[in-house]
Design a protein around this motif. Structure first.
Motif, PDB file in Angstrom:
ATOM      1  N   THR A  70       0.837  -1.205   0.000  1.00 42.99           N
ATOM      2  CA  THR A  70       0.000   0.000   0.000  1.00 42.99           C
ATOM      3  C   THR A  70       0.870   1.253   0.000  1.00 42.99           C
ATOM      4  O   THR A  70       0.527   2.258  -0.636  1.00 42.99           O
ATOM      5  CB  THR A  70      -0.950   0.037   1.213  1.00 42.99           C
ATOM      6  OG1 THR A  70      -0.199  -0.015   2.421  1.00 42.99           O
ATOM      7  CG2 THR A  70      -1.908  -1.132   1.178  1.00 42.99           C
ATOM      8  N   LYS A  71       1.987   1.208   0.703  1.00 39.52           N
ATOM      9  CA  LYS A  71       2.905   2.349   0.717  1.00 39.52           C
ATOM     10  C   LYS A  71       3.490   2.586  -0.663  1.00 39.52           C
ATOM     11  O   LYS A  71       3.600   3.727  -1.126  1.00 39.52           O
ATOM     12  CB  LYS A  71       4.032   2.105   1.728  1.00 39.52           C
ATOM     13  CG  LYS A  71       4.949   3.308   1.919  1.00 39.52           C
ATOM     14  CD  LYS A  71       5.975   3.043   3.012  1.00 39.52           C
ATOM     15  CE  LYS A  71       6.881   4.265   3.196  1.00 39.52           C
ATOM     16  NZ  LYS A  71       7.892   4.036   4.270  1.00 39.52           N
ATOM     17  N   LEU A  87      -3.369  -3.874  -7.556  1.00 37.24           N
ATOM     18  CA  LEU A  87      -3.071  -4.191  -6.165  1.00 37.24           C
ATOM     19  C   LEU A  87      -4.238  -4.927  -5.507  1.00 37.24           C
ATOM     20  O   LEU A  87      -4.026  -5.870  -4.724  1.00 37.24           O
ATOM     21  CB  LEU A  87      -2.758  -2.913  -5.381  1.00 37.24           C
ATOM     22  CG  LEU A  87      -2.357  -3.140  -3.914  1.00 37.24           C
ATOM     23  CD1 LEU A  87      -1.200  -4.137  -3.805  1.00 37.24           C
ATOM     24  CD2 LEU A  87      -1.991  -1.827  -3.239  1.00 37.24           C
ATOM     25  N   LEU A  88      -5.466  -4.547  -5.814  1.00 34.40           N
ATOM     26  CA  LEU A  88      -6.626  -5.254  -5.260  1.00 34.40           C
ATOM     27  C   LEU A  88      -6.647  -6.714  -5.718  1.00 34.40           C
ATOM     28  O   LEU A  88      -6.974  -7.616  -4.939  1.00 34.40           O
ATOM     29  CB  LEU A  88      -7.920  -4.553  -5.678  1.00 34.40           C
ATOM     30  CG  LEU A  88      -8.258  -3.271  -4.910  1.00 34.40           C
ATOM     31  CD1 LEU A  88      -9.412  -2.534  -5.573  1.00 34.40           C
ATOM     32  CD2 LEU A  88      -8.595  -3.574  -3.448  1.00 34.40           C
ATOM     33  N   SER A  89      -6.293  -6.946  -6.971  1.00 34.98           N
ATOM     34  CA  SER A  89      -6.224  -8.326  -7.477  1.00 34.98           C
ATOM     35  C   SER A  89      -5.154  -9.122  -6.737  1.00 34.98           C
ATOM     36  O   SER A  89      -5.348 -10.295  -6.387  1.00 34.98           O
ATOM     37  CB  SER A  89      -5.918  -8.321  -8.976  1.00 34.98           C
ATOM     38  OG  SER A  89      -6.974  -7.730  -9.698  1.00 34.98           O
ATOM     39  N   LYS A  90      -4.026  -8.469  -6.471  1.00 40.14           N
ATOM     40  CA  LYS A  90      -2.939  -9.125  -5.739  1.00 40.14           C
ATOM     41  C   LYS A  90      -3.370  -9.439  -4.310  1.00 40.14           C
ATOM     42  O   LYS A  90      -3.113 -10.535  -3.795  1.00 40.14           O
ATOM     43  CB  LYS A  90      -1.704  -8.223  -5.729  1.00 40.14           C
ATOM     44  CG  LYS A  90      -0.468  -8.862  -5.120  1.00 40.14           C
ATOM     45  CD  LYS A  90       0.739  -7.946  -5.222  1.00 40.14           C
ATOM     46  CE  LYS A  90       1.179  -7.761  -6.663  1.00 40.14           C
ATOM     47  NZ  LYS A  90       2.451  -6.988  -6.753  1.00 40.14           N
ATOM     48  N   PHE A  91      -4.058  -8.490  -3.674  1.00 40.74           N
ATOM     49  CA  PHE A  91      -4.571  -8.706  -2.313  1.00 40.74           C
ATOM     50  C   PHE A  91      -5.560  -9.870  -2.281  1.00 40.74           C
ATOM     51  O   PHE A  91      -5.552 -10.695  -1.371  1.00 40.74           O
ATOM     52  CB  PHE A  91      -5.259  -7.441  -1.801  1.00 40.74           C
ATOM     53  CG  PHE A  91      -4.313  -6.409  -1.241  1.00 40.74           C
ATOM     54  CD1 PHE A  91      -2.990  -6.715  -0.988  1.00 40.74           C
ATOM     55  CD2 PHE A  91      -4.760  -5.127  -0.957  1.00 40.74           C
ATOM     56  CE1 PHE A  91      -2.112  -5.767  -0.461  1.00 40.74           C
ATOM     57  CE2 PHE A  91      -3.905  -4.173  -0.427  1.00 40.74           C
ATOM     58  CZ  PHE A  91      -2.581  -4.493  -0.187  1.00 40.74           C
ATOM     59  N   LYS A  92      -6.434  -9.918  -3.268  1.00 38.65           N
ATOM     60  CA  LYS A  92      -7.447 -10.961  -3.306  1.00 38.65           C
ATOM     61  C   LYS A  92      -6.809 -12.346  -3.379  1.00 38.65           C
ATOM     62  O   LYS A  92      -7.226 -13.277  -2.669  1.00 38.65           O
ATOM     63  CB  LYS A  92      -8.382 -10.752  -4.495  1.00 38.65           C
ATOM     64  CG  LYS A  92      -9.508 -11.770  -4.579  1.00 38.65           C
ATOM     65  CD  LYS A  92     -10.463 -11.464  -5.726  1.00 38.65           C
ATOM     66  CE  LYS A  92     -11.570 -12.496  -5.795  1.00 38.65           C
ATOM     67  NZ  LYS A  92     -12.534 -12.202  -6.893  1.00 38.65           N
ATOM     68  N   ARG A  93      -5.793 -12.493  -4.221  1.00 42.87           N
ATOM     69  CA  ARG A  93      -5.113 -13.787  -4.337  1.00 42.87           C
ATOM     70  C   ARG A  93      -4.493 -14.198  -3.008  1.00 42.87           C
ATOM     71  O   ARG A  93      -4.558 -15.365  -2.606  1.00 42.87           O
ATOM     72  CB  ARG A  93      -4.036 -13.718  -5.432  1.00 42.87           C
ATOM     73  CG  ARG A  93      -4.605 -13.624  -6.845  1.00 42.87           C
ATOM     74  CD  ARG A  93      -3.526 -13.896  -7.878  1.00 42.87           C
ATOM     75  NE  ARG A  93      -2.463 -12.899  -7.852  1.00 42.87           N
ATOM     76  CZ  ARG A  93      -2.472 -11.781  -8.552  1.00 42.87           C
ATOM     77  NH1 ARG A  93      -3.504 -11.497  -9.347  1.00 42.87           N
ATOM     78  NH2 ARG A  93      -1.461 -10.925  -8.480  1.00 42.87           N
ATOM     79  N   GLN A 106      -8.443  -0.516   2.214  1.00 44.82           N
ATOM     80  CA  GLN A 106      -9.032   0.793   1.942  1.00 44.82           C
ATOM     81  C   GLN A 106      -8.141   1.662   1.047  1.00 44.82           C
ATOM     82  O   GLN A 106      -8.641   2.503   0.299  1.00 44.82           O
ATOM     83  CB  GLN A 106      -9.314   1.534   3.252  1.00 44.82           C
ATOM     84  CG  GLN A 106     -10.421   0.924   4.092  1.00 44.82           C
ATOM     85  CD  GLN A 106     -11.749   0.901   3.363  1.00 44.82           C
ATOM     86  OE1 GLN A 106     -12.154   1.883   2.750  1.00 44.82           O
ATOM     87  NE2 GLN A 106     -12.426  -0.232   3.404  1.00 44.82           N
ATOM     88  N   VAL A 107      -6.846   1.463   1.119  1.00 42.55           N
ATOM     89  CA  VAL A 107      -5.936   2.309   0.336  1.00 42.55           C
ATOM     90  C   VAL A 107      -6.181   2.153  -1.173  1.00 42.55           C
ATOM     91  O   VAL A 107      -6.491   3.125  -1.858  1.00 42.55           O
ATOM     92  CB  VAL A 107      -4.462   2.033   0.696  1.00 42.55           C
ATOM     93  CG1 VAL A 107      -3.537   2.870  -0.191  1.00 42.55           C
ATOM     94  CG2 VAL A 107      -4.221   2.353   2.164  1.00 42.55           C
TER      95      VAL A 107
END
Length: 276
Positions: free
Chosen positions: A7-8, A38-44, A66-67
């Motif tokens: 996120t940073k 990044l959301l796709s990476k987080f989801k995985r 949220q970021v």
């Protein structure tokens, strides 16, 4: 820890786009792609590893996710607004801004209780709002996209992102309105309006870079982007991607300071003529 680092990195990349791309729609397009990635990476990662404790799950959906999600909503809304923003007529433009602000304020009124919960830093409902176990316990419709993945969403994570994004959007619109009012008043930062840049975009970029390099404005204690912004306001002239224009100027085969050369030659010609 890894998610926080990601996120940073995203925030740094978004700031880089903002500082190097003046065109709002292009800025939004680039930012949207980064947030989606990044959301796709987080989801995985979430689907593969889950969370060790409910506390970590709450932290992820209330803070970490949220970021990218807030920025995705913000830049999507910003792009939509700017793409549909009326051209030319200042009165119509002002009405468009006020209409959007009114719509956003309605959103805050409808979600007043949740907004107060967040603003007052309350946490007693976090396990219900920000864990997936309660995904179907609340009837929250926060988007025109009614399907959300229950494995990567909670009942209120999208609503929270919309709260943050809409607050940011209102600030943007207020600045947009303030700028428009200044233009209607024929003044921008004390400078009389009514001036029009009638030479080329490349000529203005050439002049701005020369002034910046010579430290002729504020003794050099001013960012190039700020000078560009002021010149755009003064002359009501859109320079868009001025970095690209500057690269094209540097790539010239003949004079790379064509406009400055013409200025110098023209002034010398006038002086010589007046001497006789």
């Amino acid at each position: 820890m890894e998610k926080k680092l990601l996120t940073k990195e995203l925030l740094n990349e978004l700031e880089s786009i903002k500082s190097t791309t003046l065109d709002i729609i292009k800025q939004a397009d680039l930012s949207i792609v980064l947030c989606r990635n990044l959301l796709s990476k987080f989801k995985r990662k979430v689907l593969a590893n889950g969370f060790e404790t409910p506390t970590l799950e709450i932290e992820f959906f209330k803070d970490t996710k949220q970021v990218p999600l807030t920025n995705l909503i913000y830049y999507s809304e910003l792009r939509s607004f700017e793409a549909q923003f009326p051209k030319g007529n200042k009165t119509v433009q002002k009405q468009a801004i006020l209409k959007k602000i009114k719509k956003l304020n309605r959103f805050f009124m409808v979600n007043m209780d949740f907004n107060q919960y967040i603003e007052q830093g309350r946490m007693y409902l976090d396990d219900r709002y920000f864990t997936r176990a309660f995904f179907n316990k609340f009837n929250v419709t926060t988007s025109k996209y009614y399907y959300r993945d229950p494995d990567f969403s909670t009942s209120h994570d999208l609503l929270l992102a919309k709260l943050w994004a809409n607050k940011r959007l209102i600030k943007y619109l207020e600045e947009r309105l303030k700028s428009l009012n200044k233009r209607n008043g024929k003044k921008v930062n004390g400078v009389l309006k009514g001036l029009k840049w009638t030479s080329s975009k490349a000529a203005l970029v050439e002049l701005i870079y020369a002034l910046n390099h010579s430290r002729s404005i504020n003794n050099g204690h001013i960012e190039l982007k700020e000078i560009v912004s002021r010149f755009q306001e003064i002359f009501d002239f859109d320079l868009k991607d001025f970095y690209k224009t500057y690269s094209e100027i540097k790539a010239r085969k003949k004079s790379r300071t064509k406009f400055l050369d013409e200025l110098s030659e023209g002034l010398l010609f006038r002086m010589n003529k007046e001497d006789f």
